[in-house]
Design a protein around this motif. Structure first.
Motif, short mmCIF file in Angstrom:
data_model
loop_
_atom_site.label_atom_id
_atom_site.label_comp_id
_atom_site.label_asym_id
_atom_site.label_seq_id
_atom_site.Cartn_x
_atom_site.Cartn_y
_atom_site.Cartn_z
N SER A 326 4.12 45.04 -37.67
CA SER A 326 4.12 46.40 -38.18
C SER A 326 3.51 47.34 -37.14
N THR A 327 3.79 48.62 -37.27
CA THR A 327 3.23 49.61 -36.37
C THR A 327 2.96 50.88 -37.14
N LEU A 328 2.00 51.66 -36.66
CA LEU A 328 1.71 52.93 -37.30
C LEU A 328 2.74 53.99 -36.95
N GLY A 329 3.48 53.77 -35.86
CA GLY A 329 4.51 54.71 -35.45
C GLY A 329 4.23 55.30 -34.08
N ARG A 387 -7.62 43.23 -44.59
CA ARG A 387 -6.56 42.24 -44.41
C ARG A 387 -5.21 42.90 -44.12
N HIS A 388 -4.99 44.08 -44.69
CA HIS A 388 -3.71 44.77 -44.51
C HIS A 388 -3.92 46.13 -43.84
N ARG A 389 -4.74 46.14 -42.79
CA ARG A 389 -5.20 47.41 -42.25
C ARG A 389 -4.08 48.28 -41.66
N ARG A 390 -3.10 47.67 -40.98
CA ARG A 390 -2.02 48.49 -40.42
C ARG A 390 -1.17 49.09 -41.54
N SER A 412 -19.28 47.05 -34.71
CA SER A 412 -19.11 45.61 -34.97
C SER A 412 -17.68 45.27 -35.34
N ALA A 413 -16.89 46.28 -35.75
CA ALA A 413 -15.48 46.04 -36.16
C ALA A 413 -14.59 46.00 -34.93
N PHE A 414 -14.96 45.17 -33.97
CA PHE A 414 -14.24 45.12 -32.70
C PHE A 414 -12.78 44.67 -32.89
N ASP A 415 -12.57 43.72 -33.79
CA ASP A 415 -11.21 43.24 -34.01
C ASP A 415 -10.31 44.35 -34.56
N VAL A 416 -10.86 45.18 -35.43
CA VAL A 416 -10.08 46.30 -35.98
C VAL A 416 -9.74 47.29 -34.87
N ILE A 417 -10.74 47.62 -34.05
CA ILE A 417 -10.52 48.56 -32.95
C ILE A 417 -9.47 48.01 -31.99
N ARG A 418 -9.62 46.74 -31.63
CA ARG A 418 -8.67 46.13 -30.70
C ARG A 418 -7.26 46.09 -31.30
N ASP A 419 -7.18 45.83 -32.60
CA ASP A 419 -5.88 45.79 -33.26
C ASP A 419 -5.18 47.15 -33.16
N PHE A 420 -5.90 48.21 -33.47
CA PHE A 420 -5.29 49.54 -33.46
C PHE A 420 -4.98 50.03 -32.04
N THR A 421 -5.85 49.69 -31.07
CA THR A 421 -5.56 50.11 -29.70
C THR A 421 -4.35 49.37 -29.12
N GLY A 422 -4.00 48.26 -29.76
CA GLY A 422 -2.80 47.52 -29.33
C GLY A 422 -1.54 47.94 -30.05
#
Length: 525
Positions: A326-329, A387-390, A412-422
């Protein structure tokens, strides 16, 4: 007044057992000892000789060779229990202990605690639905017969197990009992013990079943007590404080854990390291003391999880395939403000929203339950949001009718940040670096459950450097990641530098950025 008969299962260190029995009986309580038959005969003779004159000490009539996970541990417990029930008619409670247990409260406190409520204390959770077992065999502990010890005879254990599976020899659990599971460290009332012993004598079928189950010390008493005692009279907890490592092994306590142990809502603790002689001496002397006041903060488990988890940062489960795809667009821009002091980020968001309506700004949508529109249930819990952040962010973009959205995240939410920057959208990251005083860190520890209002100051002082180092690690990890469109705003930075960072990261006019950078209340605690 409550008088406790301690059921003491031991297999080593006769001098330590002697000291433990003498200490526990000094206050009018009782001790019934089962000393493993695998131990040297000279050690048991030493025990007998040292304690034979103590009327408050008795021994199991029959000594058994015990093995971890075997029925022999339950059988040994029953032998000591029967001796205590017979020899100590004035005992009101029966408390299961091992040689590695030490008191973390006084005898007076323990007696008052047990007198305060007519109840049994035993972990007792549904075997099949509770999720108490984290790894290894589950239902197969019960439905197959286990004649061999997994640790000492692994080949025979698994050969027998696999043969029963092939031959479809699974058996039924006794139909009229609900299988329960929990810690083997319990404290039961005399009436309950009498009911348990009556049940054992009247139900040979249940005894036969348990004798070939695996690790029955976690199921036998937990099941029988729940069967014979009304649920309202059972507290499904242990009064012995113990913690486990990530490998399922009991954590050890050492000399510097004294204040931490006393502040937990338990009567005993296990395991006290054999090397922690100072801790053993201090806890041993504690039991007979009078007029000791205990400030219960109960932060031990959270502290242990925090401190032992530092070396495992960076691991995560792979995202579900539909989330990864999925992508935000591509046409959208997501602005992220990463700040450890949430109130600072929230002030910035409020001031930005008042000056620039082109960005739809929200707060810590993944870290706290801030209010969101109805999105079909995905917004109902923090777990679902993460779990369904995107999917969540895409729906928020659509609901707002905007292609520019800002959210706040804890560093501390590094995984969330990395997910969105990708993501295929354009992601801009503003980190806000704040200063942290010791007072602020202490307050943070209390807010996140690492400490309570009554946590001793010296315990808190020992954990503050770890918390500070943890925050430094989070900050350095963000900067080392090399994220595109990353900017840094500092509490101690100049208004000019901070204005440049704000303008670049949030894509706002220079005039607005300078106004925000010059706010004098932004960083105040």
């Amino acid at each position: 007044m409550a008088r406790i008969a301690f059921i003491l299962l031991t297999h080593k260190d006769p001098q330590g057992v002697i000291a433990q029995a003498q200490r526990l009986t000094e206050t009018g309580d009782f001790v019934s000892i089962h000393y493993d038959a695998s131990a040297k005969a000279s050690e048991f003779a030493q025990l007998r000789a040292a304690l034979s004159d103590n009327p408050n000490v008795t021994f199991a009539r029959k000594r058994l060779k015990c093995g971890w996970g075997e029925w022999s541990l339950v059988a040994a417990t029953l032998e000591a229990l029967k001796a205590a029930e017979e020899d100590f008619p004035r005992a009101t409670h029966f408390y299961m202990l091992s040689g590695d247990c030490m008191p973390v409260k006084t005898a007076r406190y323990a007696h008052d605690f047990l007198d305060a409520e007519e109840a049994d204390y035993i972990e007792s959770f549904d075997f099949f639905s509770s999720g108490w077992i984290k790894t290894g065999l589950k239902e197969d502990r019960l439905i197959y017969r286990h004649w061999f010890n997994e640790r000492t005879q692994p080949k025979r254990f698994y050969a027998s197990y696999r043969a029963q599976q092939r031959l479809k020899m699974a058996r039924e659990v006794p139909a009229d009992i609900q299988m329960m599971i929990g810690s083997q460290w319990w404290c039961l009332r005399r009436r309950t013990i009498e009911w348990v012993l009556d049940f054992i004598r009247s139900r040979p079928d249940v005894m036969k079943f348990f004798r070939t189950t695996w690790i029955p010390d976690e199921t036998f008493f937990q099941t029988i007590v729940r069967h014979v005692v009304p649920e309202a009279e059972i507290h499904a907890r242990t009064l012995t404080f113990l913690m486990f490592t990530d490998y399922g092994m009991p954590a050890n306590f050492y000399n510097d854990h004294y204040d931490l142990l006393l502040s937990q809502d338990y009567l005993f603790a296990r395991k006290i390291s054999p090397e922690a002689r100072e801790l053993r001496n201090r806890l041993g002397a504690l039991w007979a003391q009078e007029d000791v006041q205990f400030a219960i903060s109960n932060e031990g488990r959270a502290l242990h999880k925090f401190l032992t988890g530092r070396g495992r940062i960076g691991r995560r489960f792979a995202p579900r395939f539909w989330e990864a795809e999925s992508t935000l667009g591509r046409e959208r821009t997501l602005f992220i403000v990463a700040c450890k002091k949430w109130h600072v980020a929230k002030r910035l968001v409020a001031e930005l929203s008042a000056r620039d309506s082109s960005i739809h700004a929200m707060e810590y949508v993944f870290d706290e339950m801030c209010e969101l529109p109805d999105l079909g249930g995905i917004e109902k819990t923090k777990d679902k949001r993460n779990r369904h952040r995107r999917v969540l962010m895409r729906m928020l973009f659509e609901h707002a009718g905007s292609d520019r959205m800002l959210i706040c995240l804890d560093p501390s939410a590094f995984d969330v940040i990395r997910d969105f920057t990708g993501d295929k959208c354009e992601t801009r990251l503003l980190e806000i670096e704040c200063s942290f005083s010791d007072d602020y860190l202490a307050g943070h520890a209390r807010r996140v459950g690492l400490a309570g209002e009554e946590t001793p100051s010296d315990v808190l002082a020992k954990v503050l450097p770890t918390i500070r180092a943890d925050m430094t690690f989070e900050r350095e990890r963000l900067r080392d990641a090399g994220f595109e469109h990353y900017e840094l705003m500092r509490e101690n930075g100049s208004p000019e530098d901070n204005a440049r960072a704000l303008a670049r990261a949030l894509d706002i006019p220079d005039a607005v950025a300078h106004e925000l950078a010059q706010l004098d209340y932004l960083f105040k605690d």
